[in-house]
Enzyme design. Structure first.
Site: not given
Lengths: 435, 435
Positions: A17, A20, A22, A51, A112, A136, A143, A212
């Site tokens: 959490l 990203v 959240a 955590r 990634k 994604e 994107i 990536k």
């Protein structure tokens, strides 16, 4: 596919959490009705893990069951999808994903590193169980490039994919160009602004972009993820003066990830590039990411957007959730894992192209003749030579560019040049890419 | 979905074998193995239809049943998907699509006119029967923008979508800018090169872009397709001198389609725009198309690619076929047709923004005062005024730009100005968009 394509709500568990995580919860909360319209069902967060429990994340966690241990969360009963937002190629992230797949849950991840190192094995595991791995968010943030390549360009044989895959580096390079400041100076600022980590190495040494790229390569060419074959160089050696020379020569400097099918196999490389100012990618500045794919029927397609941040990354995670909620499935890397075709990696030495070289040399007669001779001995043809300003007897920067040549020859020439007594710093080289 | 998601081949019938139809057959033939890997099954062309049977299209039609009548083709037994590439909003194209849906076949089409006029009704019909209508090829050619918006950005509330939606116009405007030539001259050349039709009106008067915009609007906002509410202006009145002034003012001229949620409802308009040179869309030249979407979580995403042509359009058609072959389904406009929410169209008069105005006036004292008074009377605040060169007593071009104002006020001011005796040609106005 498993039983996820039904009419009840899609039940998800979110591991991690941070920013990203959240963001994903905020998005699901704020757009609940919209998402229901687009999925035909609701998406319900039934369990979360992080955590520290006490932290205020600006989202209501009261209806979700709390887990201190993400691996335990992956085993929470009645979950359709585990969303892994922990990060890291090993440890809890990997264990969480593996257990989720073993328990028959789909996985959505922004990780990634995990996919670059274990993507093929995880895809095989997921597909054997009829499960999806949505990733994604792992490449180019908001994107929709994975969907774009894997589904939108599915009718094409892709010959090349390249892009700006790390927003931190692109921000630093853009700042260096527009302000004339040094790398270290701009990096320190980027850290203050939160655009670079306290330990920035993952970003600025090109590792994040390489993760990536390895994923993109696999999706573009239908090959197993092969991170270890990616040639990786970061941006530490790009100097303020390089931007002046690049400008004079008609180029911009970008850290690019490039994957290409060549006669020698598949080339995968991440390094600073000079690209013509008129190339569309040259105009992508700041924290933005961009990806260009070249397909045999569609020709070039360019995608630009934010490569990181709460909102864009959450947007990508939720797009994957909506796909799963709708029962839309695609093999992880576009073709089933068992059908990914092993491809020969093309060695970096086989790269063909032109080069920009910056030398610090003692300003005295004969030095350039030595440099030129070293190039000639390797059959490297010089295109331009620039020495701005003079300081007889002192060290001055000189810059040269070459015609198309092979990396191996260039490296040999550079090694010879580096050994010359009048060359007082290691030569710096930036590859020129004519997109 | 119907029974299309099975393991046998996906059987398709193709109506219309022009450039795009032939491209689709070539792609399916050349990439048969690749497509099978990506779909898990083959795509088989079982029937085709076109006007002239004898023509050599460079593809093998021997295994497909021939129909002179596309409507009869739609009823061919055992077909899973009818691909409609005839074009036109009425007549055979519409009949073919309708019959295909009635007979339980999915439809894939590149027909923007059909969807702009009948999209909502066709979507309702398809969805009631559990069928898909794929139309990626109808908007922005090879760019996977429908998939990008409808699935890739599905977690976002989209507030705006705009883009360069007509390659012919963008080619003409790019040529006018780079060569300084006149509209008529460049158009004639574009016709010779095959970039413009013999009757170019559909393209240059903005109708084609408006069809595409109406479809994009529906996908972006989840509203019924509302083509009749699109305000449409073409590029006939853009003059060579406008490019000089635009350049001096820091703008590029593009024909854009813009759809925006505003306080007054949904704005849909197609017209020439001045956009800042630094805007990413300003750099999209020639026959390329571009679409920018603004989502509340993802922020801006830009897609660029070829908007027309055999290869790119075939790529989009086949992507839709692969989706159907894989059983991936999405409501036609992102949300089920029955849930599309009617939205108030915002009248053009409510547009707020700045304006560029070019006048041909007699060069004598007092003329500019008259113009300025007309603007002041409508509360339109002038930002800049440019008269390059003098020719006392003769007609000279003068150009002005305004601060933000309302379209209605601007139109009243222009009407007053047009009536002045010293204004010798109708005033020409280009809206300025600050992206």
């Amino acid at each position: 596919m498993s039983d996820s394509h039904k009419t009840g709500p899609l039940k998800i568990a979110v591991a991690g959490l941070g920013t990203v995580g959240a963001g994903v919860l905020k998005l699901l909360e704020r757009q609940a009705d919209l998402i229901e319209q687009r999925c035909g069902r609701r998406i319900e967060v039934v369990a979360v893990s992080a955590r520290s429990r006490g932290k205020d994340r600006g989202v209501d966690l009261s209806t979700a069951e709390w887990y201190d241990d993400p691996v335990a969360l992956a085993a929470h009963p009645g979950v359709d999808v585990v969303v892994e937002l922990i990060g890291g190629s090993e440890g809890p992230a990997k264990e969480t994903v593996e257990l989720a797949l073993e328990r028959g849950r789909h996985v959505v991840t922004a990780n990634k590193a995990l996919l670059a190192h274990h993507g093929t094995a995880l895809a095989a595991k997921a597909e054997a169980a009829g499960l999806a791995i949505g990733f994604e968010a792992a490449v180019a943030g908001g994107i929709p490039i994975i969907k774009g390549l894997r589904e939108g360009l599915a009718g094409n044989r892709v010959s090349e994919v390249h892009g700006i895959l790390n927003g931190t580096c692109n921000y630093i390079l853009t700042e260096m160009r527009t302000t004339g400041r040094d790398f270290a100076d701009v990096l320190a600022d980027a850290q203050k602004l939160g655009y670079a980590e306290a330990d920035p190495s993952f970003d600025i040494d090109g590792v994040d972009a390489a993760h990536k790229l390895a994923i993109l390569t696999s999706v573009a060419f239908g090959t197993p993820v092969d991170f270890k074959s990616v040639h990786v160089e970061g941006i530490r050696h790009v100097s303020a003066v390089d931007f002046d020379y690049a400008d004079a020569l008609g180029y911009r400097i970008k850290l690019l990830g490039i994957a290409r099918r060549t006669d020698h196999g598949i080339e995968q490389r991440v390094h600073p590039c000079m690209v013509p100012k008129a190339a569309p990618i040259a105009a992508v500045d700041g924290v933005f990411n961009a990806v260009i794919a070249q397909g045999d029927f569609v020709d070039r397609v360019l995608f630009v957007g934010r490569g990181a941040g709460e909102g864009p990354t959450a947007s990508a995670v939720v797009a994957d959730l909506i796909d799963i909620a709708r029962g839309r499935s695609t093999p992880t890397f576009g073709v089933p894992a068992a059908q990914l075709s092993e491809a020969q990696p093309s060695p970096m030495e086989a790269r063909r192209g032109s080069y920009y070289v910056r030398l610090m040399v003692v300003d005295r007669p004969g030095v350039i003749a030595d440099v030129a001779a070293a190039m000639r001995d390797q059959n490297v043809s010089m295109e331009q030579f620039l020495q701005r300003g003079r300081a007889p007897g002192e060290a001055v920067p000189v810059v040269l560019t070459t015609h198309d040549t092979e990396e191996a020859a260039m490296q040999r020439a550079l090694a010879t040049i580096a050994d010359k007594e009048s060359v007082v710093e290691p030569p710096r080289m930036i590859r020129i890419e004519q997109f």
